[in-house]
Design a protein around this motif. Structure first.
Motif, PDB file in Angstrom:
ATOM      1  N   PHE A   1      -2.282 -18.060 -11.175  1.00 51.17           N
ATOM      2  CA  PHE A   1      -3.331 -19.059 -10.983  1.00 51.17           C
ATOM      3  C   PHE A   1      -2.644 -20.407 -10.793  1.00 51.17           C
ATOM      4  CE2 PHE A   1      -5.144 -15.536 -13.160  1.00 51.17           C
ATOM      5  CZ  PHE A   1      -6.468 -15.456 -12.739  1.00 51.17           C
ATOM      6  N   ASP A   2      -2.940 -21.098  -9.692  1.00 46.19           N
ATOM      7  CA  ASP A   2      -2.317 -22.379  -9.374  1.00 46.19           C
ATOM      8  C   ASP A   2      -0.795 -22.298  -9.446  1.00 46.19           C
ATOM      9  OD1 ASP A   2      -4.827 -23.486  -9.089  1.00 46.19           O
ATOM     10  OD2 ASP A   2      -4.946 -23.972 -11.231  1.00 46.19           O
ATOM     11  N   GLY A   3      -0.261 -21.227  -8.951  1.00 50.47           N
ATOM     12  CA  GLY A   3       1.186 -21.096  -8.910  1.00 50.47           C
ATOM     13  C   GLY A   3       1.841 -20.737 -10.230  1.00 50.47           C
ATOM     14  N   LYS A   4       1.027 -20.533 -11.257  1.00 51.58           N
ATOM     15  CA  LYS A   4       1.610 -20.175 -12.549  1.00 51.58           C
ATOM     16  C   LYS A   4       1.292 -18.720 -12.886  1.00 51.58           C
ATOM     17  CE  LYS A   4       1.084 -24.791 -14.391  1.00 51.58           C
ATOM     18  NZ  LYS A   4       0.051 -25.594 -15.069  1.00 51.58           N
ATOM     19  N   LEU A   5       2.298 -18.046 -13.410  1.00 52.33           N
ATOM     20  CA  LEU A   5       2.142 -16.648 -13.763  1.00 52.33           C
ATOM     21  C   LEU A   5       1.574 -16.551 -15.180  1.00 52.33           C
ATOM     22  CD1 LEU A   5       2.949 -13.699 -12.913  1.00 52.33           C
ATOM     23  CD2 LEU A   5       5.059 -14.073 -14.173  1.00 52.33           C
ATOM     24  N   TYR A   6       0.407 -15.925 -15.295  1.00 52.25           N
ATOM     25  CA  TYR A   6      -0.226 -15.875 -16.621  1.00 52.25           C
ATOM     26  C   TYR A   6      -0.187 -14.494 -17.265  1.00 52.25           C
ATOM     27  CZ  TYR A   6      -1.934 -20.631 -16.489  1.00 52.25           C
ATOM     28  OH  TYR A   6      -2.015 -21.988 -16.483  1.00 52.25           O
ATOM     29  N   ALA A   7       0.332 -13.513 -16.549  1.00 57.64           N
ATOM     30  CA  ALA A   7       0.355 -12.172 -17.124  1.00 57.64           C
ATOM     31  C   ALA A   7       1.472 -11.380 -16.479  1.00 57.64           C
ATOM     32  CB  ALA A   7      -0.981 -11.474 -16.891  1.00 57.64           C
ATOM     33  N   ILE A   8       2.015 -10.424 -17.224  1.00 53.67           N
ATOM     34  CA  ILE A   8       3.034  -9.538 -16.668  1.00 53.67           C
ATOM     35  C   ILE A   8       2.346  -8.221 -16.304  1.00 53.67           C
ATOM     36  CG2 ILE A   8       5.287  -8.482 -17.043  1.00 53.67           C
ATOM     37  CD1 ILE A   8       5.393 -11.466 -17.402  1.00 53.67           C
ATOM     38  N   PRO A   9       2.299  -7.890 -15.014  1.00 50.49           N
ATOM     39  CA  PRO A   9       1.533  -6.709 -14.607  1.00 50.49           C
ATOM     40  C   PRO A   9       2.298  -5.393 -14.725  1.00 50.49           C
ATOM     41  CG  PRO A   9       2.378  -7.843 -12.678  1.00 50.49           C
ATOM     42  CD  PRO A   9       2.857  -8.623 -13.873  1.00 50.49           C
ATOM     43  N   SER A  10       1.558  -4.317 -14.863  1.00 47.28           N
ATOM     44  CA  SER A  10       2.090  -2.974 -14.666  1.00 47.28           C
ATOM     45  C   SER A  10       1.616  -2.494 -13.309  1.00 47.28           C
ATOM     46  CB  SER A  10       1.543  -2.008 -15.723  1.00 47.28           C
ATOM     47  OG  SER A  10       2.258  -2.105 -16.906  1.00 47.28           O
ATOM     48  N   LEU A  11       2.476  -1.808 -12.580  1.00 49.29           N
ATOM     49  CA  LEU A  11       2.100  -1.409 -11.226  1.00 49.29           C
ATOM     50  C   LEU A  11       1.415  -0.051 -11.216  1.00 49.29           C
ATOM     51  CD1 LEU A  11       5.209  -2.560  -9.174  1.00 49.29           C
ATOM     52  CD2 LEU A  11       3.280  -3.869 -10.059  1.00 49.29           C
ATOM     53  N   SER A  12       0.494   0.104 -10.276  1.00 47.65           N
ATOM     54  CA  SER A  12      -0.206   1.389 -10.117  1.00 47.65           C
ATOM     55  C   SER A  12       0.685   2.368  -9.370  1.00 47.65           C
ATOM     56  CB  SER A  12      -1.472   1.223  -9.282  1.00 47.65           C
ATOM     57  OG  SER A  12      -2.295   0.217  -9.744  1.00 47.65           O
ATOM     58  N   ASP A  13       0.495   3.658  -9.665  1.00 48.94           N
ATOM     59  CA  ASP A  13       1.001   4.681  -8.746  1.00 48.94           C
ATOM     60  C   ASP A  13      -0.060   4.783  -7.669  1.00 48.94           C
ATOM     61  OD1 ASP A  13       3.124   5.248 -10.332  1.00 48.94           O
ATOM     62  OD2 ASP A  13       2.242   7.015 -11.268  1.00 48.94           O
ATOM     63  N   ILE A  14       0.065   4.010  -6.582  1.00 49.60           N
ATOM     64  CA  ILE A  14      -1.074   3.960  -5.659  1.00 49.60           C
ATOM     65  C   ILE A  14      -1.359   5.313  -5.027  1.00 49.60           C
ATOM     66  CG2 ILE A  14      -1.046   1.498  -5.117  1.00 49.60           C
ATOM     67  CD1 ILE A  14       0.504   2.277  -2.569  1.00 49.60           C
ATOM     68  N   GLU A  15      -0.373   6.185  -5.031  1.00 51.27           N
ATOM     69  CA  GLU A  15      -0.607   7.503  -4.419  1.00 51.27           C
ATOM     70  C   GLU A  15      -1.596   8.347  -5.218  1.00 51.27           C
ATOM     71  OE1 GLU A  15       3.334   8.754  -2.024  1.00 51.27           O
ATOM     72  OE2 GLU A  15       3.544   8.626  -4.182  1.00 51.27           O
ATOM     73  N   THR A  16      -1.801   7.953  -6.493  1.00 47.65           N
ATOM     74  CA  THR A  16      -2.764   8.686  -7.305  1.00 47.65           C
ATOM     75  C   THR A  16      -4.165   8.587  -6.707  1.00 47.65           C
ATOM     76  OG1 THR A  16      -1.414   8.299  -9.225  1.00 47.65           O
ATOM     77  CG2 THR A  16      -3.670   8.856  -9.652  1.00 47.65           C
ATOM     78  N   ALA A  17      -4.415   7.542  -5.930  1.00 46.23           N
ATOM     79  CA  ALA A  17      -5.750   7.350  -5.348  1.00 46.23           C
ATOM     80  C   ALA A  17      -6.018   8.283  -4.170  1.00 46.23           C
ATOM     81  CB  ALA A  17      -5.902   5.906  -4.881  1.00 46.23           C
ATOM     82  N   ILE A  18      -4.961   8.881  -3.625  1.00 49.64           N
ATOM     83  CA  ILE A  18      -5.147   9.655  -2.391  1.00 49.64           C
ATOM     84  C   ILE A  18      -6.006  10.896  -2.661  1.00 49.64           C
ATOM     85  CG2 ILE A  18      -3.942  11.023  -0.640  1.00 49.64           C
ATOM     86  CD1 ILE A  18      -1.552   9.174  -0.988  1.00 49.64           C
TER      87      ILE A  18
END
Lengths: 567, 295
Positions: free
Chosen positions: A185-202
């Motif tokens: 938000f406004d160039g500031k990182l407010y959270a550390i994300p975990s990435l999805s296994d996007i292939e799970t959506a297939i």
């Protein structure tokens, strides 16, 4: 009062920074004494090479850092007697090696969004714990923007750049350049994300190979092949109907996602339109073609007359019972619903693939790149301590830590069946195409093209599971082993058969206008789609639906989404 | 005793009525038998939807699993504690509120105002967030009292009780007060003993409502150990249909998607109510009828 608090926080932060920098040298030596922890070694080595004031991502905190957190607990938790989330061998490791200790402020069930409800209440009451992990589904990003607006969470930009381990940073880069956008938000990182296994959506199409062989058919490649297979199964006295349910799209099991995918259409998703702006998937002309196909199937009886009354549990009964030989599912179907199918019929042989679409390309829907994220409460004194825990968590989740694998993953490990996440706070960043890449790696080892010892730890672990399964006298004795082995061996194979082109959402989250107007639009959409499929309306009524959707606020929402996304 | 001869038409009418009633009873019972049968069946058979009203692959493992399960035993304990406390607290408060409100406004000035306060809270209930704040600021979160106190004075029960008290002849109270009985004595020794049916009815309401409530357990608890049984059960009724992001999520959902086990847990929650209902039922019907008639 507030000012003094802030001053206190920043002073202590400074002190902590200085202290940890000063300690980094002595800690490096400490790390080298434990050769097990190879990542820590590498990281420590890079840290030594860097200038002396460079913060160390793996060093022990000078003083014990305690943080409060909230957690979900499964109803089936199975911890050794006397141990808990706060008291177990994994936590002890973190206390001894990082000097960090979690305290559970509260727990909720892990079902039915009990956790999200709790978080919303606590935000309203302004009493969030020091560290929180929030899922993006169903409305995590909305919660995050609330937290940021209310100034309740810490800006993590500096902490991440100083303290995230090189491995974590590298892994995050695999997600692409825009991976941090939703949590910035406004160039500031407010959270550390975990990435999805996007292939799970297939969405994959699962078929009974044994029945197809009997009928002399190959694995279906197109929607036409699916029709042929259904008719052939009916001729064999099985069910000639596709198990389907009321959620006709964006559902893991027994939806029509594969049909929409075959027409390169993505209802319910915000996608990049042809002109580069963001458009809503449900009103695109491709959806009309898909609905026309479904209406045809419905009139021909390939879909149950009352499918809109079923939920997914009801829909897969036919699979478990052994009457349906084809269904839409996910690559993880060997966990659900296939175990019940093979338990009831040991001869069932399942296989899966992604269908080639009408244009010959295997299209599929996707998820947002972020699955969940970790936030730290504003004013928490040692955000870098949490970052260090996350560094170790990332290594642990990549199965890089032997001590952690022994405790939690390998058969017979102390916490293998604990059914509880034991990391104080967790994160996972993997290649978004982890599943198909992992599958290829596993197969290379199994086919003898690659030596096990050179493979990555995750591959080694999965290969071990598959070999244990293949050596088992009764393959159905341990269904968890059956699922674990077949998940990659059979399930992931389907993702690698046809080259899949995934369309990821161009926008995720809920906007203000959506909260006001989207429910009515969704109702209109669902009703129209169901009426078209069941033949109460003609396919051409889709066009009047689009006009109505736009005038009922759809256009305004689209404009809002584009404004937010272009920021 | 006079007996009325049944005509042929009467027999036909009776048969039809009995037939309809039996049909109704069966439609109510079949789902219960189905749950019972599923709980005693092999889970693969249950998931396949093959189980009807008798078990397939009969086994009792679900029940042995439950009685080794710390979480459900804790939840049962919380629920029992809640019901017992609620029964005591609610009955005392409801009786103490209803007795003065059942007097005329000559004896009880501004009775109408108080009555409107009671009815007003019935019409305008508080929403979730303010309720949460109140409970939190009273430091009740995570305690059993968070489940007992917010609903302790049921307005509906108070009104039922008032109406019942009013149906008791005034003369009884007048003669008692002439004999020198204090209001406490009149309440405890004259009104309450005469009001057994309504007390039993309200007690049953309190027990059933407290036993069945789940949402407050979800909101006001701090740990999953604070969940009452119904909150715990509600978390088991899972739809495996959310957007699943990784295999670990599937595994954790699977443990609760075991239909036989869930069914067994449902059976266990039904048992206490099934046990007390037959004993309370006779009061239940007479009590609610009398209490609802206002003179």
């Amino acid at each position: 009062m507030k000012r003094t608090l802030k001053a206190g926080v920043s002073t202590s932060l400074l002190v902590a920074l200085m202290l940890s920098a000063a300690c980094s040298n002595s800690n490096n030596q400490g790390n080298e004494e434990s050769p097990k922890n190879s990542t820590a070694n590498n990281a420590a080595a890079t840290a030594t090479a860097a200038p002396a004031e460079k913060p160390d991502p793996y060093s022990k905190m000078p003083e014990l850092v305690e943080f409060t957190t909230g957690n979900t607990v499964s109803t089936e938790v199975n911890m050794p007697a006397g141990e808990s989330f706060e008291n177990n061998d994994v936590q002890k490791w973190f206390e001894e090696n990082l000097n960090v200790k979690p305290k559970l402020a509260w727990t909720t069930s892990d079902q039915n969004f009990a956790f999200e409800q709790k978080v919303n209440l606590l935000i309203a009451a302004n009493t969030i714990p020091d560290v929180l992990t929030i899922n993006v589904e169903p409305n995590g990003l909305n919660i995050l923007s609330k937290l940021v607006k209310a100034g309740m969470v810490e800006d993590l930009t500096q902490v991440y750049s100083d303290y995230a381990s090189p491995y974590l940073k590298e892994s995050m880069k695999l997600g692409g350049d825009d991976v941090f956008d939703p949590v910035t938000f406004d160039g500031k990182l407010y959270a550390i994300p975990s990435l999805s296994d996007i292939e799970t959506a297939i969405p994959v199409v699962w078929t009974r190979k044994d029945w197809l062989d009997q009928a002399g058919l190959q694995e279906p490649q197109t929607l036409d092949d699916v029709e042929t297979a259904l008719k052939a199964f009916k001729a064999m006295g099985k069910s000639g109907q596709l198990p389907t349910q009321q959620n006709i799209y964006n559902s893991d099991t027994a939806s029509f996602d594969f049909v929409f995918g075959a027409y390169n259409s993505y209802p319910g998703q915000w996608i990049k339109g042809e002109d580069g702006s963001i458009v809503y998937g449900s009103i695109q002309p491709q959806v009309k073609d898909a609905l026309a196909r479904l209406a045809k199937w419905y009139s021909e009886g390939l879909v149950a007359k009352d499918f809109m009354m079923n939920d997914s549990n009801k829909a897969v009964e036919a699979v478990a019972k052994g009457s349906a030989g084809i269904f839409d599912g996910s690559w993880w179907a060997p966990w659900y619903p296939l175990p019940d199918s093979v338990k009831n019929d040991h001869n069932a042989v399942w296989q899966d693939t992604v269908l080639n679409g009408e244009d010959g390309i295997a299209h599929a829907r996707g998820y947002g790149k972020i699955r969940s994220f970790v936030v730290i409460k504003k004013g928490f004194k040692h955000p870098e301590a949490i970052m260090k825990v996350l560094n170790v968590a990332q290594d642990a989740n990549a199965k890089k830590l032997d001590w952690y694998n022994k405790l939690t993953f390998e058969a017979g490990g102390k916490y293998t069946d604990a059914k509880m996440g034991l990391l104080p706070v967790s994160i996972s960043a993997k290649d978004p195409h982890e599943i198909s890449n992992r599958y290829k790696d596993i197969m290379a080892v199994l086919n003898g093209e690659k030596d096990v010892s050179t493979a990555e730890p995750e591959t080694q672990a999965q290969v071990k599971t598959i070999q244990t399964y293949q050596a088992a006298a009764d393959p159905f004795a341990d269904m968890a082993l059956w699922s674990g082995a077949n998940n990659f061996y059979v399930g992931a194979a389907g993702l690698a058969k046809n080259p899949v082109q995934q369309t990821l959402p161009a926008f995720i989250g809920t906007t203000d206008l959506m909260q006001k107007k989207k429910t009515a639009l969704d109702d209109l959409e669902k009703q129209t789609f169901l009426e078209i499929i069941t033949g109460k309306k003609t396919v051409d009524d889709f066009d009047s639906f689009v006009t109505k959707w736009k005038s009922m606020g759809g256009d305004e929402i689209t404009a809002e989404v584009n404004t937010i996304a272009s920021k | 005793m006079l007996t009325i001869k049944k005509t042929k038409q009467d027999y036909i009418t009776d048969t039809i009525i009995y037939f309809i009633l039996i049909l109704l009873a069966v439609t109510t019972l079949i789902p219960l038998f189905n749950i019972l049968a599923v709980s005693l069946s092999d889970s693969a058979k249950a998931t396949a939807g093959l189980v009807t009203v008798y078990p397939l692959g009969f086994n009792m493992t679900t029940y042995t699993t439950i009685f080794k399960d710390h979480a459900i035993l804790t939840a049962i304990g919380v629920s029992f504690k809640r019901v017992v406390l609620a029964l005591i607290v609610d009955m005392v408060l409801v009786v103490l509120a209803a007795y003065p409100l059942s007097r005329s406004s000559k004896v009880f000035p501004f009775r109408g105002v108080y009555m409107w306060i009671v009815v007003g809270t019935m019409l305008f209930g508080p929403s979730m967030i303010p309720m949460f704040f109140t409970v939190k600021d009273l430091h009740l979160l995570g305690t059993i009292w968070a489940l007992v106190l917010p609903g302790a004075v049921g307005q509906f029960y108070v009104i039922l009780m008032i109406n019942y008290f009013r149906s008791i002849p005034m003369e009884l109270e007048e003669s008692a007060s002439i004999d020198g009985a204090s209001p406490w004595r009149r309440l405890l020794q004259i009104y309450l003993p005469l009001s057994k049916p309504i007390v039993a009815t309200i007690a049953l309401f309190v027990v059933v409502n407290n036993w069945n409530a789940y949402y407050d357990g979800l909101i006001y608890s701090i740990n999953t150990d604070d969940y009452p049984l119904q909150t715990y059960i509600q978390q088991l009724v899972v739809n495996l249909d959310m957007s699943i992001r990784d295999v670990d999520q599937v595994k954790s959902l699977l443990t609760v998607s075991n239909r036989s086990l869930t069914a067994a847990k449902l059976v266990i929650t039904m048992v206490p109510i099934l046990l007390i209902y037959p004993f309370m039922q006779k009061y239940f019907i007479s009590g609610i009828m009398i209490g609802s008639v206002k003179e």
